[in-house]
Design a protein around this motif. Structure first.
Motif, PDB file in Angstrom:
ATOM      1  N   SER A  98      26.322  50.845  34.012  1.00  0.00           N
ATOM      2  CA  SER A  98      27.409  49.869  33.911  1.00  0.00           C
ATOM      3  C   SER A  98      28.762  50.554  33.775  1.00  0.00           C
ATOM      4  O   SER A  98      29.741  50.173  34.444  1.00  0.00           O
ATOM      5  N   ALA A  99      28.849  51.553  32.906  1.00  0.00           N
ATOM      6  CA  ALA A  99      30.119  52.251  32.699  1.00  0.00           C
ATOM      7  C   ALA A  99      30.581  52.935  33.984  1.00  0.00           C
ATOM      8  O   ALA A  99      31.776  52.905  34.327  1.00  0.00           O
ATOM      9  N   ILE A 100      29.646  53.544  34.708  1.00  0.00           N
ATOM     10  CA  ILE A 100      29.993  54.211  35.974  1.00  0.00           C
ATOM     11  C   ILE A 100      30.431  53.187  37.016  1.00  0.00           C
ATOM     12  O   ILE A 100      31.430  53.382  37.722  1.00  0.00           O
ATOM     13  N   ASP A 101      29.692  52.096  37.129  1.00  0.00           N
ATOM     14  CA  ASP A 101      30.052  51.049  38.092  1.00  0.00           C
ATOM     15  C   ASP A 101      31.441  50.495  37.800  1.00  0.00           C
ATOM     16  O   ASP A 101      32.241  50.282  38.721  1.00  0.00           O
ATOM     17  N   ASN A 102      31.753  50.273  36.535  1.00  0.00           N
ATOM     18  CA  ASN A 102      33.084  49.786  36.167  1.00  0.00           C
ATOM     19  C   ASN A 102      34.164  50.758  36.629  1.00  0.00           C
ATOM     20  O   ASN A 102      35.199  50.355  37.172  1.00  0.00           O
ATOM     21  N   ALA A 103      33.919  52.056  36.402  1.00  0.00           N
ATOM     22  CA  ALA A 103      34.887  53.077  36.816  1.00  0.00           C
ATOM     23  C   ALA A 103      35.026  53.125  38.335  1.00  0.00           C
ATOM     24  O   ALA A 103      36.123  53.353  38.863  1.00  0.00           O
ATOM     25  N   LEU A 104      33.928  52.920  39.048  1.00  0.00           N
ATOM     26  CA  LEU A 104      33.965  52.926  40.516  1.00  0.00           C
ATOM     27  C   LEU A 104      34.857  51.806  41.057  1.00  0.00           C
ATOM     28  O   LEU A 104      35.621  52.008  42.011  1.00  0.00           O
ATOM     29  N   TRP A 105      34.775  50.628  40.464  1.00  0.00           N
ATOM     30  CA  TRP A 105      35.600  49.513  40.931  1.00  0.00           C
ATOM     31  C   TRP A 105      37.074  49.758  40.629  1.00  0.00           C
ATOM     32  O   TRP A 105      37.950  49.446  41.449  1.00  0.00           O
ATOM     33  N   ASP A 106      37.365  50.311  39.456  1.00  0.00           N
ATOM     34  CA  ASP A 106      38.752  50.632  39.129  1.00  0.00           C
ATOM     35  C   ASP A 106      39.295  51.684  40.086  1.00  0.00           C
ATOM     36  O   ASP A 106      40.425  51.581  40.581  1.00  0.00           O
ATOM     37  N   LEU A 107      38.469  52.687  40.377  1.00  0.00           N
ATOM     38  CA  LEU A 107      38.870  53.749  41.302  1.00  0.00           C
ATOM     39  C   LEU A 107      39.133  53.209  42.703  1.00  0.00           C
ATOM     40  O   LEU A 107      40.152  53.531  43.333  1.00  0.00           O
ATOM     41  N   LYS A 108      38.223  52.404  43.204  1.00  0.00           N
ATOM     42  CA  LYS A 108      38.384  51.860  44.559  1.00  0.00           C
ATOM     43  C   LYS A 108      39.666  51.039  44.674  1.00  0.00           C
ATOM     44  O   LYS A 108      40.428  51.169  45.653  1.00  0.00           O
ATOM     45  N   ALA A 109      39.924  50.198  43.667  1.00  0.00           N
ATOM     46  CA  ALA A 109      41.130  49.367  43.695  1.00  0.00           C
ATOM     47  C   ALA A 109      42.389  50.227  43.623  1.00  0.00           C
ATOM     48  O   ALA A 109      43.408  49.917  44.265  1.00  0.00           O
ATOM     49  N   LYS A 110      42.322  51.311  42.876  1.00  0.00           N
ATOM     50  CA  LYS A 110      43.490  52.192  42.774  1.00  0.00           C
ATOM     51  C   LYS A 110      43.708  52.979  44.067  1.00  0.00           C
ATOM     52  O   LYS A 110      44.850  53.246  44.457  1.00  0.00           O
ATOM     53  N   ILE A 111      42.632  53.347  44.750  1.00  0.00           N
ATOM     54  CA  ILE A 111      42.763  54.055  46.030  1.00  0.00           C
ATOM     55  C   ILE A 111      43.466  53.170  47.062  1.00  0.00           C
ATOM     56  O   ILE A 111      44.343  53.634  47.807  1.00  0.00           O
ATOM     57  N   VAL A 112      43.108  51.891  47.084  1.00  0.00           N
ATOM     58  CA  VAL A 112      43.744  50.979  48.049  1.00  0.00           C
ATOM     59  C   VAL A 112      45.005  50.334  47.473  1.00  0.00           C
ATOM     60  O   VAL A 112      45.631  49.494  48.129  1.00  0.00           O
ATOM     61  N   GLU A 113      45.344  50.729  46.232  1.00  0.00           N
ATOM     62  CA  GLU A 113      46.577  50.303  45.563  1.00  0.00           C
ATOM     63  C   GLU A 113      46.678  48.786  45.427  1.00  0.00           C
ATOM     64  O   GLU A 113      47.693  48.167  45.760  1.00  0.00           O
ATOM     65  N   LEU A 114      45.593  48.201  44.918  1.00  0.00           N
ATOM     66  CA  LEU A 114      45.558  46.761  44.674  1.00  0.00           C
ATOM     67  C   LEU A 114      45.028  46.469  43.277  1.00  0.00           C
ATOM     68  O   LEU A 114      44.170  47.203  42.763  1.00  0.00           O
ATOM     69  N   PRO A 115      45.488  45.395  42.640  1.00  0.00           N
ATOM     70  CA  PRO A 115      44.796  44.917  41.441  1.00  0.00           C
ATOM     71  C   PRO A 115      43.361  44.577  41.812  1.00  0.00           C
ATOM     72  O   PRO A 115      43.102  44.112  42.939  1.00  0.00           O
ATOM     73  N   LEU A 116      42.431  44.786  40.906  1.00  0.00           N
ATOM     74  CA  LEU A 116      41.029  44.543  41.239  1.00  0.00           C
ATOM     75  C   LEU A 116      40.791  43.096  41.652  1.00  0.00           C
ATOM     76  O   LEU A 116      40.013  42.827  42.572  1.00  0.00           O
ATOM     77  N   CYS A 117      41.451  42.147  40.987  1.00  0.00           N
ATOM     78  CA  CYS A 117      41.237  40.740  41.337  1.00  0.00           C
ATOM     79  C   CYS A 117      41.686  40.451  42.763  1.00  0.00           C
ATOM     80  O   CYS A 117      41.098  39.605  43.451  1.00  0.00           O
TER      81      CYS A 117
END
Length: 360
Positions: A98-117
């Motif tokens: 769970s902790a890794i998956d959470n970090a993956l989503w934050d990372l992906k959103a930051k790479i594409v420079e978007l808020p996760l929502c």
């Protein structure tokens, strides 16, 4: 976008005062932080669990992540779940995933420079909250102070712990109702402390104090007991449970047994944001309202991407800890949390210097 690094760190923050619910006592909260780096960006995720989670990630799961494409979250998550099979796809092992998956989503959103929502597809403007605390060891003065603080933040739903002593529970609920009056709805949480018949009796007594939510009146594993209580309480009392679920089948069984009016899940336990979204869509299929357990800052973006999301637990310990350790934590406004759409990912930045004194 290969993942170059994965680091873990552990922080234990003492509670403001000793705390207890119907079945457990504690005086600190431990957070395991996971940080990933890819494409010149850094993503973070976390869970609340034993330090053993960090050990498992460092000694076993890290190698399953480094070198993988940061865009392929589900593929990485699938490999991790396969890897923990012999340790049990639940508990500490699944909290690590769970902790890794959470970090993956934050990372992906930051790479594409978007808020996760925005990346997920925003469905709601904000996340409705209920204040959560009211611990069983609180004095009447402590309870009053906490309830009034939530009312001042315009939080219109508040929850208190029960389950230690029937007579004392009734007096505390009566007192809480006196404090909030008609300004807020009152929820109670027994953390599985009662028997089914005992819980049904307590629900009848509580009904005179306008209780509209009864969480875990019995253990979440007792689906027959939950169904019995749900069928026996007044129609306006919602039975809620699910916070201890890990795999999707657990939540499916709970819904198939008609055990709850509101299903809860926790992205720090149920497989991260990926698992949380799966449970949310499952609730939508069953036409059951969905609620998040604890970790309000972590759940915000995923919650408002789900059309059927109902309400989030604004847990006293976690909202306090998240404000201590992260920049970008939004305070409640009109009883809701709303995302800062100028910040990518979860919108959170870790405060390393402030956190150093809590580091394990």
């Amino acid at each position: 976008m290969k993942i170059k690094t994965l680091t873990t760190s552990v922080y234990t923050v003492p509670t403001a005062s000793p705390e207890a619910d119907g079945t457990f006592e504690w005086n600190s909260t431990t957070m395991i932080l996971v940080e990933l780096e890819a494409g010149g960006k850094k993503g973070l995720g976390y869970t609340y669990a034993s330090i053993a989670v960090a050990t498992l990630i460092d000694k076993s799961l890290k190698d399953m992540v480094i070198g993988k494409d940061a865009m392929n979250i589900i593929a990485i998550r699938t490999v991790l779940i396969q890897h923990i099979r012999n340790n049990g796809v639940c508990g500490i092992a699944f909290m690590a995933v769970s902790a890794i998956d959470n970090a993956l989503w934050d990372l992906k959103a930051k790479i594409v420079e978007l808020p996760l929502c925005t990346l997920l597809g925003q469905a709601k403007e904000g996340m409705l909250l209920y204040g959560s605390g009211g611990f069983t060891n609180y004095t009447d003065k402590q309870l009053k102070k906490q309830l009034e603080a939530w009312l001042q933040q315009e939080v219109k739903y508040v929850k208190m712990k029960i389950g230690r002593d029937e007579k004392r529970d009734i007096e505390r609920v009566k007192n809480a109702h006196r404090i909030i009056g008609n300004d807020a709805a009152l929820f109670v949480d027994a953390n599985g402390a009662y028997s089914a018949r005992q819980a049904l009796y307590m629900a009848e007594v509580f009904s005179q104090y306008n209780i509209s939510w009864f969480e875990e009146p019995v253990s979440s594993d007792n689906l027959e007991g939950l169904q019995f209580i749900r069928n026996g309480v007044q129609h306006y009392i919602q039975i809620a449970a699910g916070e201890y679920g890990y795999q999707l089948n657990y939540f499916k069984h709970m819904l198939s047994h008609k055990a709850v009016d509101v299903l809860q899940a926790d992205a720090t336990r149920c497989g991260g944001i990926s698992g949380f979204l799966q449970v949310g869509h499952l609730c939508e299929a069953f036409q059951i309202p969905f609620s998040s357990h604890c970790a309000p800052a972590l759940h915000l973006h995923a919650a408002i991407a789900l059309p059927n999301f109902y309400i989030a637990e604004y847990f006293y310990d976690h909202e306090r800890l998240e404000s201590l350790l992260f920049d970008g934590v939004s305070p409640p406004l009109n009883g809701m949390l709303t995302p800062d759409l100028t910040r990518p990912g979860f919108g959170l930045e870790f405060k390393y210097q402030d956190a150093e004194k809590y580091k394990r």
